[in-house]
Write a protein that holds these residues in place. Structure first.
Motif, PDB file in Angstrom:
ATOM      1  N   THR A 161      67.570  38.461  59.590  1.00  0.00           N
ATOM      2  CA  THR A 161      67.127  38.502  60.990  1.00  0.00           C
ATOM      3  C   THR A 161      68.259  38.795  61.968  1.00  0.00           C
ATOM      4  OG1 THR A 161      67.442  36.105  61.230  1.00  0.00           O
ATOM      5  CG2 THR A 161      65.245  36.857  60.535  1.00  0.00           C
ATOM      6  N   ALA A 162      69.424  39.110  61.460  1.00  0.00           N
ATOM      7  CA  ALA A 162      70.596  39.269  62.332  1.00  0.00           C
ATOM      8  C   ALA A 162      70.362  40.302  63.438  1.00  0.00           C
ATOM      9  CB  ALA A 162      71.824  39.631  61.512  1.00  0.00           C
ATOM     10  N   ASP A 163      69.812  41.451  63.096  1.00  0.00           N
ATOM     11  CA  ASP A 163      69.609  42.496  64.105  1.00  0.00           C
ATOM     12  C   ASP A 163      68.570  42.083  65.149  1.00  0.00           C
ATOM     13  OD1 ASP A 163      71.499  44.091  62.862  1.00  0.00           O
ATOM     14  OD2 ASP A 163      70.014  45.300  61.778  1.00  0.00           O
ATOM     15  N   ALA A 164      67.450  41.534  64.683  1.00  0.00           N
ATOM     16  CA  ALA A 164      66.392  41.111  65.616  1.00  0.00           C
ATOM     17  C   ALA A 164      66.876  39.977  66.502  1.00  0.00           C
ATOM     18  CB  ALA A 164      65.139  40.693  64.842  1.00  0.00           C
ATOM     19  N   HIS A 165      67.662  39.077  65.932  1.00  0.00           N
ATOM     20  CA  HIS A 165      68.209  37.953  66.701  1.00  0.00           C
ATOM     21  C   HIS A 165      69.174  38.466  67.769  1.00  0.00           C
ATOM     22  CE1 HIS A 165      69.898  33.569  66.401  1.00  0.00           C
ATOM     23  NE2 HIS A 165      69.587  33.911  67.632  1.00  0.00           N
ATOM     24  N   ALA A 166      70.038  39.407  67.389  1.00  0.00           N
ATOM     25  CA  ALA A 166      71.003  39.959  68.350  1.00  0.00           C
ATOM     26  C   ALA A 166      70.290  40.705  69.475  1.00  0.00           C
ATOM     27  CB  ALA A 166      71.981  40.884  67.630  1.00  0.00           C
ATOM     28  N   ALA A 167      69.220  41.436  69.138  1.00  0.00           N
ATOM     29  CA  ALA A 167      68.463  42.168  70.162  1.00  0.00           C
ATOM     30  C   ALA A 167      67.840  41.207  71.167  1.00  0.00           C
ATOM     31  CB  ALA A 167      67.384  43.029  69.503  1.00  0.00           C
ATOM     32  N   VAL A 205      56.660  27.013  46.700  1.00  0.00           N
ATOM     33  CA  VAL A 205      56.095  28.367  46.769  1.00  0.00           C
ATOM     34  C   VAL A 205      56.726  29.030  47.982  1.00  0.00           C
ATOM     35  CG1 VAL A 205      53.992  29.732  46.965  1.00  0.00           C
ATOM     36  CG2 VAL A 205      53.950  27.566  45.711  1.00  0.00           C
ATOM     37  N   TYR A 206      57.778  29.782  47.732  1.00  0.00           N
ATOM     38  CA  TYR A 206      58.560  30.374  48.813  1.00  0.00           C
ATOM     39  C   TYR A 206      58.817  31.834  48.490  1.00  0.00           C
ATOM     40  CZ  TYR A 206      62.222  30.913  52.324  1.00  0.00           C
ATOM     41  OH  TYR A 206      62.951  31.320  53.402  1.00  0.00           O
ATOM     42  N   ASP A 207      58.562  32.688  49.446  1.00  0.00           N
ATOM     43  CA  ASP A 207      58.762  34.120  49.297  1.00  0.00           C
ATOM     44  C   ASP A 207      59.805  34.554  50.330  1.00  0.00           C
ATOM     45  OD1 ASP A 207      58.599  36.909  49.489  1.00  0.00           O
ATOM     46  OD2 ASP A 207      56.419  36.945  49.183  1.00  0.00           O
ATOM     47  N   ASN A 208      60.997  34.912  49.853  1.00  0.00           N
ATOM     48  CA  ASN A 208      62.083  35.301  50.761  1.00  0.00           C
ATOM     49  C   ASN A 208      61.686  36.444  51.682  1.00  0.00           C
ATOM     50  OD1 ASN A 208      64.260  33.555  50.218  1.00  0.00           O
ATOM     51  ND2 ASN A 208      64.745  34.669  48.340  1.00  0.00           N
ATOM     52  N   ARG A 209      61.017  37.453  51.123  1.00  0.00           N
ATOM     53  CA  ARG A 209      60.642  38.616  51.932  1.00  0.00           C
ATOM     54  C   ARG A 209      59.594  38.251  52.982  1.00  0.00           C
ATOM     55  NH1 ARG A 209      59.671  42.929  47.410  1.00  0.00           N
ATOM     56  NH2 ARG A 209      60.576  41.446  45.994  1.00  0.00           N
ATOM     57  N   ALA A 210      58.623  37.434  52.593  1.00  0.00           N
ATOM     58  CA  ALA A 210      57.595  37.020  53.558  1.00  0.00           C
ATOM     59  C   ALA A 210      58.222  36.175  54.668  1.00  0.00           C
ATOM     60  CB  ALA A 210      56.481  36.245  52.860  1.00  0.00           C
ATOM     61  N   ALA A 211      59.117  35.267  54.313  1.00  0.00           N
ATOM     62  CA  ALA A 211      59.777  34.433  55.327  1.00  0.00           C
ATOM     63  C   ALA A 211      60.574  35.304  56.298  1.00  0.00           C
ATOM     64  CB  ALA A 211      60.673  33.400  54.665  1.00  0.00           C
ATOM     65  N   ALA A 212      61.257  36.317  55.775  1.00  0.00           N
ATOM     66  CA  ALA A 212      62.020  37.226  56.637  1.00  0.00           C
ATOM     67  C   ALA A 212      61.082  38.026  57.543  1.00  0.00           C
ATOM     68  CB  ALA A 212      62.877  38.160  55.793  1.00  0.00           C
ATOM     69  N   ARG A 213      59.946  38.467  57.015  1.00  0.00           N
ATOM     70  CA  ARG A 213      58.973  39.205  57.835  1.00  0.00           C
ATOM     71  C   ARG A 213      58.457  38.334  58.973  1.00  0.00           C
ATOM     72  NH1 ARG A 213      56.886  41.033  53.128  1.00  0.00           N
ATOM     73  NH2 ARG A 213      55.137  39.583  53.203  1.00  0.00           N
ATOM     74  N   LEU A 226      58.913  31.644  60.535  1.00  0.00           N
ATOM     75  CA  LEU A 226      58.546  31.389  61.933  1.00  0.00           C
ATOM     76  C   LEU A 226      59.164  30.083  62.411  1.00  0.00           C
ATOM     77  CD1 LEU A 226      56.843  31.834  64.527  1.00  0.00           C
ATOM     78  CD2 LEU A 226      54.975  30.675  63.337  1.00  0.00           C
ATOM     79  N   LEU A 227      59.059  29.047  61.597  1.00  0.00           N
ATOM     80  CA  LEU A 227      59.622  27.742  61.962  1.00  0.00           C
ATOM     81  C   LEU A 227      61.142  27.818  62.117  1.00  0.00           C
ATOM     82  CD1 LEU A 227      57.434  25.566  59.578  1.00  0.00           C
ATOM     83  CD2 LEU A 227      57.195  25.791  62.065  1.00  0.00           C
ATOM     84  N   TYR A 228      61.779  28.629  61.286  1.00  0.00           N
ATOM     85  CA  TYR A 228      63.225  28.844  61.356  1.00  0.00           C
ATOM     86  C   TYR A 228      63.611  29.378  62.745  1.00  0.00           C
ATOM     87  CZ  TYR A 228      67.582  31.473  60.528  1.00  0.00           C
ATOM     88  OH  TYR A 228      68.846  31.998  60.616  1.00  0.00           O
ATOM     89  N   VAL A 229      62.822  30.316  63.265  1.00  0.00           N
ATOM     90  CA  VAL A 229      63.115  30.880  64.587  1.00  0.00           C
ATOM     91  C   VAL A 229      62.878  29.838  65.680  1.00  0.00           C
ATOM     92  CG1 VAL A 229      62.424  32.638  66.276  1.00  0.00           C
ATOM     93  CG2 VAL A 229      62.637  33.236  63.847  1.00  0.00           C
ATOM     94  N   LEU A 230      61.746  29.154  65.617  1.00  0.00           N
ATOM     95  CA  LEU A 230      61.426  28.163  66.657  1.00  0.00           C
ATOM     96  C   LEU A 230      62.438  27.032  66.688  1.00  0.00           C
ATOM     97  CD1 LEU A 230      57.543  27.894  66.332  1.00  0.00           C
ATOM     98  CD2 LEU A 230      58.863  29.124  68.060  1.00  0.00           C
ATOM     99  N   PHE A 234      76.112  27.860  54.044  1.00  0.00           N
ATOM    100  CA  PHE A 234      74.774  27.386  54.327  1.00  0.00           C
ATOM    101  C   PHE A 234      73.935  27.453  53.057  1.00  0.00           C
ATOM    102  CE2 PHE A 234      75.956  29.150  58.600  1.00  0.00           C
ATOM    103  CZ  PHE A 234      76.041  27.922  59.234  1.00  0.00           C
ATOM    104  N   PRO A 235      72.863  26.676  52.988  1.00  0.00           N
ATOM    105  CA  PRO A 235      71.972  26.749  51.840  1.00  0.00           C
ATOM    106  C   PRO A 235      71.423  28.174  51.687  1.00  0.00           C
ATOM    107  CG  PRO A 235      71.451  24.834  53.184  1.00  0.00           C
ATOM    108  CD  PRO A 235      72.441  25.660  53.952  1.00  0.00           C
ATOM    109  N   PRO A 236      71.047  28.569  50.460  1.00  0.00           N
ATOM    110  CA  PRO A 236      70.668  29.961  50.181  1.00  0.00           C
ATOM    111  C   PRO A 236      69.519  30.509  51.039  1.00  0.00           C
ATOM    112  CG  PRO A 236      70.760  28.672  48.145  1.00  0.00           C
ATOM    113  CD  PRO A 236      71.032  27.734  49.273  1.00  0.00           C
ATOM    114  N   ARG A 237      68.471  29.756  51.237  1.00  0.00           N
ATOM    115  CA  ARG A 237      67.342  30.277  52.009  1.00  0.00           C
ATOM    116  C   ARG A 237      67.709  30.467  53.477  1.00  0.00           C
ATOM    117  NH1 ARG A 237      62.381  26.892  49.185  1.00  0.00           N
ATOM    118  NH2 ARG A 237      62.520  28.001  47.201  1.00  0.00           N
ATOM    119  N   ARG A 238      68.440  29.523  54.009  1.00  0.00           N
ATOM    120  CA  ARG A 238      68.886  29.642  55.398  1.00  0.00           C
ATOM    121  C   ARG A 238      69.810  30.847  55.543  1.00  0.00           C
ATOM    122  NH1 ARG A 238      72.303  25.114  58.766  1.00  0.00           N
ATOM    123  NH2 ARG A 238      72.777  26.433  60.542  1.00  0.00           N
TER     124      ARG A 238
END
Length: 193
Positions: A14-20, A156-164, A102-106, A3-7
């Motif tokens: 988010t693996a743990d939160a997604h599994a929960a 303008v992309y922040d990996n940590r902010a996107a994960a949060r 957020l958009l990634y989750v939706l 998969f592309p790096p950001r995805r």
């Protein structure tokens, strides 16, 4: 498949939160189970989509429009005489420039919607009654593809902010489903004096 790096980074973060969340959604086997699922997904999606309708997307996402299912959820709730729990707080995203998370989750929920739509169909629900939101998501895979293509090009992309933001969305969804389950349990449990 690579998969592309950001995805990939968001998937790992988010693996743990997604599994929960997945373990809480479970597999509805009865119409009552489905109604509980419907109340939970409505308690999650409707406030998030309301917030998102007022939010400003990054300019690099121009041409991409998030797939919304608010209207379909309202119709499904009406069909099944179901209401979302009332104790779900308003959606409040974390600090930072992470709306892509957020958009990634939706949009990613469209992947699971295909399986859930089949389960709903086995209960007698359809794209015209009770499960409109699922069929809408399952048919609209193009929004997921558009987001995943666009997100790699956001300057303008922040990996940590996107994960949060993504983890906040998963946590908010988990809270919505827990509220729906608790409401269902209180209805089924005999009242004691």
């Amino acid at each position: 498949m690579d998969f592309p790096p950001r995805r990939t980074a968001l998937k790992e973060a988010t693996a743990d939160a997604h599994a929960a969340l997945d373990s809480l959604v479970g597999s509805f086997r009865t119409l009552d189970d489905y109604k509980c699922y419907l109340a939970g997904i409505a308690a999650f999606r409707m406030p998030v989509e309301a917030w998102l309708s007022e939010a400003e997307l990054p300019l690099d996402l121009k041409g991409y429009e998030p797939h919304r299912v608010h209207a379909e959820l309202e119709a499904d709730l009406y069909d099944l005489n179901t209401r979302p729990p009332t104790d779900q707080p308003a959606f409040t995203p974390p600090e930072g420039n992470g709306i892509v998370g957020l958009l990634y989750v939706l949009e990613g929920s469209a992947l699971g919607a295909r399986l859930l739509a089949k389960r709903a169909e086995a209960l007698g629900l359809s794209a015209d009654f009770g499960a409109r939101h699922l069929f809408s998501q399952a048919r609209n895979f193009s929004s997921w593809r558009a987001l995943t293509e666009h997100m790699e090009n956001v300057r303008v992309y922040d990996n940590r902010a996107a994960a949060r933001w993504a983890n906040t969305a998963f946590d908010y969804a988990r809270s919505a489903f827990e509220s729906a389950l608790n409401a269902e349990r209180s209805i089924r449990r005999p009242h004691q004096l």
